[in-house]
Design a protein around this motif. Structure first.
Motif, PDB file in Angstrom:
ATOM      1  N   GLY A  77      13.397   9.756  10.371  1.00 22.27           N
ATOM      2  CA  GLY A  77      14.632  10.477  10.095  1.00 22.27           C
ATOM      3  C   GLY A  77      14.313  11.921   9.756  1.00 22.27           C
ATOM      4  O   GLY A  77      13.202  12.412   9.982  1.00 22.27           O
ATOM      5  N   PRO A  78      15.285  12.672   9.196  1.00 22.96           N
ATOM      6  CA  PRO A  78      15.115  14.105   8.946  1.00 22.96           C
ATOM      7  C   PRO A  78      13.899  14.458   8.096  1.00 22.96           C
ATOM      8  O   PRO A  78      13.191  15.418   8.380  1.00 22.96           O
ATOM      9  N   LYS A  79      13.651  13.672   7.016  1.00 19.44           N
ATOM     10  CA  LYS A  79      12.532  14.015   6.143  1.00 19.44           C
ATOM     11  C   LYS A  79      11.207  13.813   6.866  1.00 19.44           C
ATOM     12  O   LYS A  79      10.306  14.647   6.769  1.00 19.44           O
ATOM     13  N   TRP A  80      11.071  12.728   7.596  1.00 18.72           N
ATOM     14  CA  TRP A  80       9.840  12.488   8.368  1.00 18.72           C
ATOM     15  C   TRP A  80       9.663  13.581   9.413  1.00 18.72           C
ATOM     16  O   TRP A  80       8.543  14.087   9.612  1.00 18.72           O
ATOM     17  N   GLY A 115       0.811  -1.213   0.000  1.00 20.94           N
ATOM     18  CA  GLY A 115       0.000   0.000   0.000  1.00 20.94           C
ATOM     19  C   GLY A 115       0.840   1.257   0.000  1.00 20.94           C
ATOM     20  O   GLY A 115       0.566   2.215  -0.728  1.00 20.94           O
ATOM     21  N   ALA A 116       1.887   1.272   0.833  1.00 20.98           N
ATOM     22  CA  ALA A 116       2.760   2.448   0.899  1.00 20.98           C
ATOM     23  C   ALA A 116       3.558   2.615  -0.386  1.00 20.98           C
ATOM     24  O   ALA A 116       3.869   3.731  -0.804  1.00 20.98           O
ATOM     25  N   THR A 117       3.890   1.510  -1.038  1.00 24.26           N
ATOM     26  CA  THR A 117       4.669   1.554  -2.274  1.00 24.26           C
ATOM     27  C   THR A 117       3.842   2.102  -3.429  1.00 24.26           C
ATOM     28  O   THR A 117       4.261   3.025  -4.132  1.00 24.26           O
ATOM     29  N   TYR A 118       2.654   1.543  -3.623  1.00 25.75           N
ATOM     30  CA  TYR A 118       1.860   1.891  -4.803  1.00 25.75           C
ATOM     31  C   TYR A 118       0.894   3.051  -4.577  1.00 25.75           C
ATOM     32  O   TYR A 118       0.480   3.699  -5.542  1.00 25.75           O
ATOM     33  N   LEU A 119       0.510   3.309  -3.321  1.00 28.25           N
ATOM     34  CA  LEU A 119      -0.421   4.408  -3.049  1.00 28.25           C
ATOM     35  C   LEU A 119       0.265   5.586  -2.360  1.00 28.25           C
ATOM     36  O   LEU A 119      -0.146   6.727  -2.531  1.00 28.25           O
ATOM     37  N   LYS A 133       2.836  15.428  -2.514  1.00 26.61           N
ATOM     38  CA  LYS A 133       1.639  14.711  -2.957  1.00 26.61           C
ATOM     39  C   LYS A 133       1.239  13.652  -1.940  1.00 26.61           C
ATOM     40  O   LYS A 133       0.046  13.476  -1.621  1.00 26.61           O
ATOM     41  N   ALA A 134       2.229  12.926  -1.429  1.00 27.35           N
ATOM     42  CA  ALA A 134       1.948  11.868  -0.454  1.00 27.35           C
ATOM     43  C   ALA A 134       1.362  12.447   0.827  1.00 27.35           C
ATOM     44  O   ALA A 134       0.459  11.869   1.437  1.00 27.35           O
ATOM     45  N   LEU A 135       1.883  13.609   1.256  1.00 31.46           N
ATOM     46  CA  LEU A 135       1.357  14.268   2.446  1.00 31.46           C
ATOM     47  C   LEU A 135      -0.090  14.705   2.227  1.00 31.46           C
ATOM     48  O   LEU A 135      -0.950  14.506   3.095  1.00 31.46           O
ATOM     49  N   LEU A 136      -0.384  15.291   1.074  1.00 36.25           N
ATOM     50  CA  LEU A 136      -1.759  15.684   0.764  1.00 36.25           C
ATOM     51  C   LEU A 136      -2.678  14.467   0.754  1.00 36.25           C
ATOM     52  O   LEU A 136      -3.829  14.535   1.216  1.00 36.25           O
ATOM     53  N   LEU A 137      -2.167  13.362   0.237  1.00 34.68           N
ATOM     54  CA  LEU A 137      -2.966  12.135   0.217  1.00 34.68           C
ATOM     55  C   LEU A 137      -3.296  11.688   1.634  1.00 34.68           C
ATOM     56  O   LEU A 137      -4.429  11.271   1.921  1.00 34.68           O
ATOM     57  N   ASN A 138      -2.317  11.783   2.555  1.00 32.91           N
ATOM     58  CA  ASN A 138      -2.582  11.485   3.967  1.00 32.91           C
ATOM     59  C   ASN A 138      -3.716  12.355   4.505  1.00 32.91           C
ATOM     60  O   ASN A 138      -4.654  11.869   5.149  1.00 32.91           O
ATOM     61  N   GLN A 158       6.734   7.814   0.753  1.00 37.31           N
ATOM     62  CA  GLN A 158       7.198   9.203   0.891  1.00 37.31           C
ATOM     63  C   GLN A 158       6.262  10.034   1.756  1.00 37.31           C
ATOM     64  O   GLN A 158       6.451  11.243   1.901  1.00 37.31           O
ATOM     65  N   ASP A 159       5.248   9.390   2.326  1.00 41.38           N
ATOM     66  CA  ASP A 159       4.243  10.126   3.086  1.00 41.38           C
ATOM     67  C   ASP A 159       4.606  10.203   4.565  1.00 41.38           C
ATOM     68  O   ASP A 159       5.607   9.652   5.012  1.00 41.38           O
ATOM     69  N   LEU A 160       3.769  10.887   5.331  1.00 37.63           N
ATOM     70  CA  LEU A 160       4.025  11.061   6.757  1.00 37.63           C
ATOM     71  C   LEU A 160       3.808   9.774   7.535  1.00 37.63           C
ATOM     72  O   LEU A 160       4.474   9.520   8.540  1.00 37.63           O
TER      73      LEU A 160
END
Length: 506
Positions: A125-128, A108-112, A294-299, A117-119
């Protein structure tokens, strides 16, 4: 040719026997050399997956009654530990939280989720940390929540007027769609400076269906636990995810492009997306990629809306099932708010029974029945048990909420349990492990403060503003549909009658 066919068959059988033997020998050696937690024996290769069924949170809760609150099992080829009591959850999420800060790689995290790259699924780490900081500081933290209180109030008024009009026409209210539209509009006004849906209609219905599909197919998938057969896509899940991702990506791409094109209109008054697009944080030495954004907005537009709407829908269903609870809540609101105006957020702290209803719903119908999985960074010991490195870990939040060692009459929906005694001051934000609907530890749901406010405010407004009844001839269905969120299997529909004076709805 026949000889070659037999030779190939024999080689194939030998390879199969080798892998099966390797699996069992490894399992036996591990169990005899290390004190793993107790757990059920599984099938070769598949482990306990064939036993989980369509309601894995229920199956795992029943297994825990036999094997204990810390249970080891093979989910396919993956070492997995499930905590099913408040003490076990505390041991993992408080004492050993530092060792379980990362997520496993799942389909799910890979394809959606844009390759994690989401929260929710990004590596710790730093990006999170940057994603979390930006979201907390500018949208979901205490001060940010206060700053957009007027957005919530205006959107709730839109929702009430819509319900009022439907009620006058005698139409049934589709509760889930109504809530999804309202909460999505709340989020979009903070993120985008505009309401995403002008009214509840076909567009919002389709978006709600996309969100529900997202949360449903992101649950337990065979390919997550038996990677070497994942490419076969036995359940057709990967294909569904790719198609759904394409729809969401087109939606998010257009959303960002349109937002950038009208950025001049918000000069000096940036919204959340403006801030995220312009991020440059020296403290973390990171910048967010377009995929991160985009991944954050999806969250925010999926988990950020669906979890809250499902809780409110379950709460209303429980009150329709037990009308005396609805009547008591309305009586409290009559005394505190009256019938001359709508409820406002400042009323909430004076409505302990409403808050108790919300807590009881978190307990009995947690939006996330199995916590989002984590994985151990290194081997560790817990309560005398050995937990190997790279072991996946879940908390069965649903089981904790129904634990008879904690809750008297655990299957009964009884808000009164939170009004007195030791649970009167229980905090659902991850502090008290008897009630952790949003998780706990450093990877607790970043939006829990927003969720608590939105759930109490919307539910309180619906209960205060209207009398609710099932449509004629409709029976209440309380079955669950498992996914990342615990949806009602049959969406709730109801009819309403206004309770307030007419001018309160204007």
């Amino acid at each position: 040719m026949a000889f070659d066919a037999f030779l190939l068959r024999d080689i194939g059988i030998a390879i199969f026997i080798f892998f099966i033997s390797h699996f069992f020998i490894g399992l036996i050696l591990r169990n005899t050399s290390k004190n793993l937690p107790p757990g059920p024996r599984g099938w070769p290769i598949l482990g306990v997956l064939p036993h989980l069924g369509t309601m894995p949170h229920v199956t795992l809760a029943n297994m825990a009654k036999k094997f204990g609150p810390i249970m080891y099992l093979k989910m396919g080829t993956c070492d997995t530990v499930v905590a099913s009591s408040s003490d076990a959850a505390r041991a993992f999420l408080k004492t050993l939280d530092h060792n379980f800060l990362n997520r496993p790689t799942i389909i799910g995290a890979t394809y959606l989720g844009y390759n994690s790259q989401d929260l929710v699924f990004a590596k710790y780490g730093p990006k999170w940390k940057l994603l979390r900081k930006l979201t907390t500081l500018h949208m979901l933290g205490g001060k940010a929540l206060q700053n957009w209180a007027n957005v919530r109030e205006n959107e709730v008024k839109h929702m009430v007027r819509s319900i009022h009009e439907s009620g006058k026409k005698g139409e049934s209210i589709e509760v889930g769609g109504l809530l999804s539209c309202a909460i999505t509009n709340m989020v979009s006004q903070v993120v985008l400076s505009k309401r995403m849906f002008a009214s509840k209609g076909q567009e919002s219905k389709e978006f709600k269906e996309m969100v529900v599909e997202f949360m449903t197919i992101s649950g337990i998938n065979i390919g997550d636990f038996v990677p070497f057969i994942g490419w076969i896509d036995l359940e057709g899940v990967v294909g569904k995810m790719k198609r759904l991702h394409k729809r969401f990506d087109e939606f998010l791409t257009k959303l960002i492009e349109d937002h950038v094109n009208c950025a001049h209109e918000r000069k000096g008054n940036p919204d959340f997306l403006d801030i995220v697009l312009a991020n440059d944080d020296d403290n973390f030495g990171e910048r967010l990629s377009l995929s991160n954004i985009k991944a954050l907005l999806l969250n925010l537009f999926t988990a950020g809306t669906d979890t809250s709407s499902s809780i409110i829908e379950w709460a209303l269903a429980e009150m329709l099932k037990s009308p005396n609870i609805l009547i008591r809540a309305q009586k409290e609101m009559n005394q505190v708010v009256g019938r001359e105006r709508m409820l406002v957020e400042s009323d909430l702290e004076k409505l302990p029974y409403l808050q108790a209803i919300c807590k009881e719903t978190y307990r009995l119908h947690p939006s996330t029945p199995l916590s989002v999985p984590r994985v151990s960074n290194k081997a560790c010991q817990i309560n005398g048990y050995y937990i190997p490195k790279n072991t996946r870990f879940n908390v069965n939040i649903w089981a904790i909420g129904r634990d008879p060692n904690i809750w008297a009459n655990p299957l009964e929906f009884k808000p009164e349990r939170f009004l007195s005694g030791k649970y009167a001051r229980i905090d659902p934000s991850g502090v008290d492990f008897e009630l952790i609907p949003f998780g706990a530890g450093r990877r607790v749901c970043v939006g829990y403060k927003m969720a608590i406010v939105v759930i109490e405010y919307i539910l309180g407004t619906l209960v205060h503003s209207f009398d609710w009844k099932l449509p004629n001839g409709v029976e209440l269905n309380m079955d669950e549909a498992f996914g990342l969120t615990l949806e009602k299997a049959v969406p709730l529909s109801a009819t309403v009658t206004p309770r307030l004076v007419p001018h309160a709805y204007v």
